[in-house]
Write a protein that holds these residues in place. Sequence first.
Motif, mmCIF file in Angstrom:
data_model
loop_
_atom_site.group_PDB
_atom_site.id
_atom_site.type_symbol
_atom_site.label_atom_id
_atom_site.label_comp_id
_atom_site.label_asym_id
_atom_site.label_seq_id
_atom_site.Cartn_x
_atom_site.Cartn_y
_atom_site.Cartn_z
ATOM 1 N N PRO A 144 -18.087 9.496 13.835
ATOM 2 C CA PRO A 144 -19.127 8.727 14.049
ATOM 3 C C PRO A 144 -19.801 8.636 15.397
ATOM 4 O O PRO A 144 -19.309 9.324 16.262
ATOM 5 C CB PRO A 144 -18.410 7.270 14.056
ATOM 6 C CG PRO A 144 -16.786 7.536 14.236
ATOM 7 C CD PRO A 144 -16.714 9.063 13.750
ATOM 8 N N GLN A 145 -20.837 8.049 15.522
ATOM 9 C CA GLN A 145 -21.987 8.203 16.611
ATOM 10 C C GLN A 145 -21.119 7.730 17.811
ATOM 11 O O GLN A 145 -21.199 8.136 19.027
ATOM 12 C CB GLN A 145 -23.139 7.365 16.596
ATOM 13 C CG GLN A 145 -23.994 7.634 17.534
ATOM 14 C CD GLN A 145 -25.259 6.756 17.503
ATOM 15 O OE1 GLN A 145 -25.442 6.200 16.458
ATOM 16 N NE2 GLN A 145 -25.843 6.633 18.486
ATOM 17 N N ASP A 146 -20.238 6.675 17.632
ATOM 18 C CA ASP A 146 -19.479 6.086 18.806
ATOM 19 C C ASP A 146 -18.109 6.923 19.003
ATOM 20 O O ASP A 146 -17.252 6.218 19.853
ATOM 21 C CB ASP A 146 -19.231 4.646 18.613
ATOM 22 C CG ASP A 146 -20.675 3.685 18.585
ATOM 23 O OD1 ASP A 146 -21.190 3.420 19.846
ATOM 24 O OD2 ASP A 146 -21.173 3.236 17.618
ATOM 25 N N GLY A 147 -17.825 7.523 18.247
ATOM 26 C CA GLY A 147 -16.544 8.321 18.575
ATOM 27 C C GLY A 147 -15.463 7.737 17.672
ATOM 28 O O GLY A 147 -15.591 6.644 17.392
ATOM 29 N N TRP A 148 -14.498 8.422 17.408
ATOM 30 C CA TRP A 148 -13.382 8.099 16.238
ATOM 31 C C TRP A 148 -12.815 6.781 16.979
ATOM 32 O O TRP A 148 -12.498 5.986 16.193
ATOM 33 C CB TRP A 148 -12.230 9.130 16.117
ATOM 34 C CG TRP A 148 -12.610 10.263 15.368
ATOM 35 C CD1 TRP A 148 -13.099 11.550 16.226
ATOM 36 C CD2 TRP A 148 -13.041 10.558 14.203
ATOM 37 N NE1 TRP A 148 -13.486 12.460 15.281
ATOM 38 C CE2 TRP A 148 -13.573 11.954 14.050
ATOM 39 C CE3 TRP A 148 -12.902 9.599 13.052
ATOM 40 C CZ2 TRP A 148 -13.987 12.392 12.573
ATOM 41 C CZ3 TRP A 148 -13.237 10.217 11.961
ATOM 42 C CH2 TRP A 148 -13.697 11.441 11.590
ATOM 43 N N LEU A 149 -12.496 6.887 18.444
ATOM 44 C CA LEU A 149 -11.795 5.703 18.947
ATOM 45 C C LEU A 149 -12.631 4.732 19.510
ATOM 46 O O LEU A 149 -12.419 3.523 19.835
ATOM 47 C CB LEU A 149 -10.724 6.187 19.992
ATOM 48 C CG LEU A 149 -9.610 6.884 19.572
ATOM 49 C CD1 LEU A 149 -8.766 7.297 20.708
ATOM 50 C CD2 LEU A 149 -8.806 6.180 18.402
ATOM 51 N N GLY A 150 -14.101 4.768 19.205
ATOM 52 C CA GLY A 150 -14.992 3.902 19.754
ATOM 53 C C GLY A 150 -15.721 3.243 18.562
ATOM 54 O O GLY A 150 -16.389 2.063 18.962
ATOM 55 N N ASP A 151 -15.853 3.685 17.525
ATOM 56 C CA ASP A 151 -16.400 2.990 16.252
ATOM 57 C C ASP A 151 -15.704 2.177 15.787
ATOM 58 O O ASP A 151 -14.354 2.017 15.675
ATOM 59 C CB ASP A 151 -16.611 4.105 15.317
ATOM 60 C CG ASP A 151 -17.444 3.476 14.170
ATOM 61 O OD1 ASP A 151 -18.525 3.958 14.015
ATOM 62 O OD2 ASP A 151 -16.900 2.817 13.299
ATOM 63 N N LEU A 152 -16.242 0.838 15.361
ATOM 64 C CA LEU A 152 -15.439 -0.369 15.399
ATOM 65 C C LEU A 152 -14.764 -0.366 13.882
ATOM 66 O O LEU A 152 -13.514 -0.898 13.675
ATOM 67 C CB LEU A 152 -16.284 -1.719 14.968
ATOM 68 C CG LEU A 152 -16.838 -2.099 16.181
ATOM 69 C CD1 LEU A 152 -18.101 -3.164 15.929
ATOM 70 C CD2 LEU A 152 -16.194 -2.335 17.407
ATOM 71 N N HIS A 179 -11.098 13.124 21.062
ATOM 72 C CA HIS A 179 -12.282 13.309 22.251
ATOM 73 C C HIS A 179 -13.637 13.724 21.611
ATOM 74 O O HIS A 179 -13.572 14.707 20.812
ATOM 75 C CB HIS A 179 -11.654 14.034 23.361
ATOM 76 C CG HIS A 179 -12.697 14.135 24.548
ATOM 77 N ND1 HIS A 179 -14.050 14.454 24.656
ATOM 78 C CD2 HIS A 179 -12.531 13.540 25.757
ATOM 79 C CE1 HIS A 179 -14.474 14.173 25.631
ATOM 80 N NE2 HIS A 179 -13.235 13.649 26.482
ATOM 81 N N PRO A 180 -14.660 13.035 21.825
ATOM 82 C CA PRO A 180 -15.926 13.307 21.215
ATOM 83 C C PRO A 180 -16.588 14.545 21.415
ATOM 84 O O PRO A 180 -17.387 14.930 20.827
ATOM 85 C CB PRO A 180 -16.789 12.064 21.432
ATOM 86 C CG PRO A 180 -16.135 11.698 22.860
ATOM 87 C CD PRO A 180 -14.828 11.558 22.855
ATOM 88 N N PRO A 214 -12.238 -0.367 20.572
ATOM 89 C CA PRO A 214 -13.378 -1.207 20.902
ATOM 90 C C PRO A 214 -13.294 -2.498 20.540
ATOM 91 O O PRO A 214 -13.031 -2.889 19.171
ATOM 92 C CB PRO A 214 -14.257 -0.272 20.149
ATOM 93 C CG PRO A 214 -13.479 0.285 19.099
ATOM 94 C CD PRO A 214 -12.121 0.434 19.305
#
Lengths: 293, 452
Positions: free
Chosen positions: A143-151, A129-130, A238
């Motif tokens: 990363p900026q998009d979160g661990w589970l949101g970054d491609l 969770h970011p 993502p």
Amino acid sequence: MAGRDIRRTGFILACLVPGLVLYLGLVIVPFVRTIQLSTFRFSGLSTKMVPNGTENFQKLWESEQFWWALRNNFTILVVVAPILLALSMALAHAAVGDSKLARGMRTVYLFPNLISLVAAALIWRAVYHPTVGLLRSTGLKGPQDGWLGDLNTAFPSFAVAFIWVSMGFYTMLFCAGLAGIPAEVHEACELEGARGWRKYLWVTRPLMWPVRRVAAVHVTIASLGVFALVNVMTEGAPSNRTETMLNALYRMMTIEGSFGKAAAMGVVMMCITAVSSSVLWLMFRKNPLEGRR
Amino acid sequence: MKLSRRFGFGAGVLVLAGALIVGIGGCNKPDSGGAGGGGEEAPAKVTEVMVFEGGYGKDFYEVAAKEFTEKTGNEVKVIGDPRIDQQIMPRMQKGDPPALAYPGWRVDSWKAVQDGAVEDLTAALKEPAYGSETPWGETFNQGLLKLGQKDGKQYLMPYFFSVWGWWYDPDLFAEKGWKVPKTHAELLALCQQIKAAGMAPITYQGQFPDYMLSGMLQPWIISSGGMEAMDACQNLEPGAWNSEPVIRAAKMIRELRDMGYFQSGATALSHTEAQAEFLNRRAAMIPCGTWLYSEMKDEMPKGRRISYFLPPVLGDGKGDPTAMMVKIEPWFVPSASKNKKTAIEYFKYLTSKEKATQFVTEKGTFMAINGSDPADMPEDLASAAVYYKASSKLWASQWREWYPDFYKIVGDIVTELLNGKLTPEEFAAKVEMEAEKIRKDDSIAKYKYTSN
């Protein structure tokens, strides 16, 4: 003579029929029906089924989701699973023996296996969770998009969770395999001065062959059939980076209302599983110890 | 001898397998078509109604069924479940559907319409409404009723509806002296202020790109290019998705990201996680529909108030600044049902002004039935009602239900835009390429959306 023969056949049949009927009803019939369904357009919302040839397969071929799912399952099988087995083997070595510490470690390793996959998925969501996640609280911003949101980080992050939930089982399996090696073998090694890597490669590993074969079969099934963890943890987000074949199949059936496409996905999965088991069979065809004696 | 016995056994297995396959295969005859119905002459004693047990529960429909049975003598049984789709689908597949279905968001009801499995209710709408002389159809908000029509025929029915927008915390805004932004320029200025105050200006439900599509991309396409730009996108007109308004909307999203106005990590958040971020004041604004309160009420910090506002529009945009996106969760009467008549009567009762008003009061949501809004709405809903009454343009994102595979793909592409993998121009080009595939695919039924 003939009477006894018939009685024996009757007995065998009586034993076989219940299992056989179940197998037919739950495996063979759905199997044939899935192949049949993969050649139809079927929404699952009416009785209407329109034959559409190979259209479902063509649609799969053209979709990014399909290729990501395939790629991810293969990555799990070819990259993640070997890491998982190697780590489990290492842990098993550390936890073998009768000391209190070893026994304690064996119990701890099993914990992830005792909780449900859904709970494990939620735990890992919390880890990543970011803002309030475990990693964040240790100062790792991610990363900026979160661990589970970054491609780029989503799949590795998922893979770590996959290893975590699976490792206990394989560690236990290897522990049992190590415990099964007779004490005199260890003694002989000691006398001959074989230890460390040499002992592992030339003595332990070959002796563990039956256990490794079980682990390989099991990990292949687990790798190709990843579903619950991904469904609860990311649902493929993502942008399909954590998509798996089974999760894609499920989504096609439920969200998209394309039963035919989902069935086509199932057929593809079946072919891949068949190929994978053949490869496994080739890899583990012969016990290396046989013929050495 | 041995060989023949083995052969006999194998043959037996095959015969058994064949019998089973034929037997199961017989359950749904291919190509028999969903329409037909025809069973009206022998209605079942009990009329089954299957409802999605979502945030508003199933109790309301059950109580209404009891009342209806007492009033008319026709027995109605309500079956509700959070996963009612898993019961409705097999029943539809067997050709033995419930008499009335509200399957919830998991089921794409238009697929059933396309299969001819949904009853045309056009005639029923001309009959008088329950306990009234007015034709039933006229008791509905016409714009919402239209969302269930295809080629001028009514298949899906609206009941309650939600509106999409953005949310803020009025107490926090008052405390900090922040003003609700009406235009994009005001939004950027406010974001700068919020960021300077050490808070994330905007969070979003990144795991499900739907929220980004409904809360930002589509409203900004409309703001930039007018309603006709979005209509063209919904109708998959050639070049529509690769047009200037779409690129502009994508640029607006990217700008917010590049300026650091989105909460860091929001792309990874699920809907409830992002909404919790907003409610716990770790982000100041969030796009969501009017179900936000009921969805999050268990996690709402004590005393927290939330208010609705419309997505801030471009100062120089062509679109109607009061345009508001609505969303219905359709009900329908399966045509293969034997109790269609009672089902329609029961739904007429549910949509009577009296019951509809009761629903709003008890459940706190908007209803598609005219004159059902009570004086005392829950606060969060009241804040949206102000905008709803002032809106001169209601619209709906219908391509989402019409082309669900395409909608998913566009969501995936939006995530790539947010991740910085695609530029706004590349985003628009890639969506257009996917739209082209759907356009050319004859197996997908095409629909036409007009916002008027």
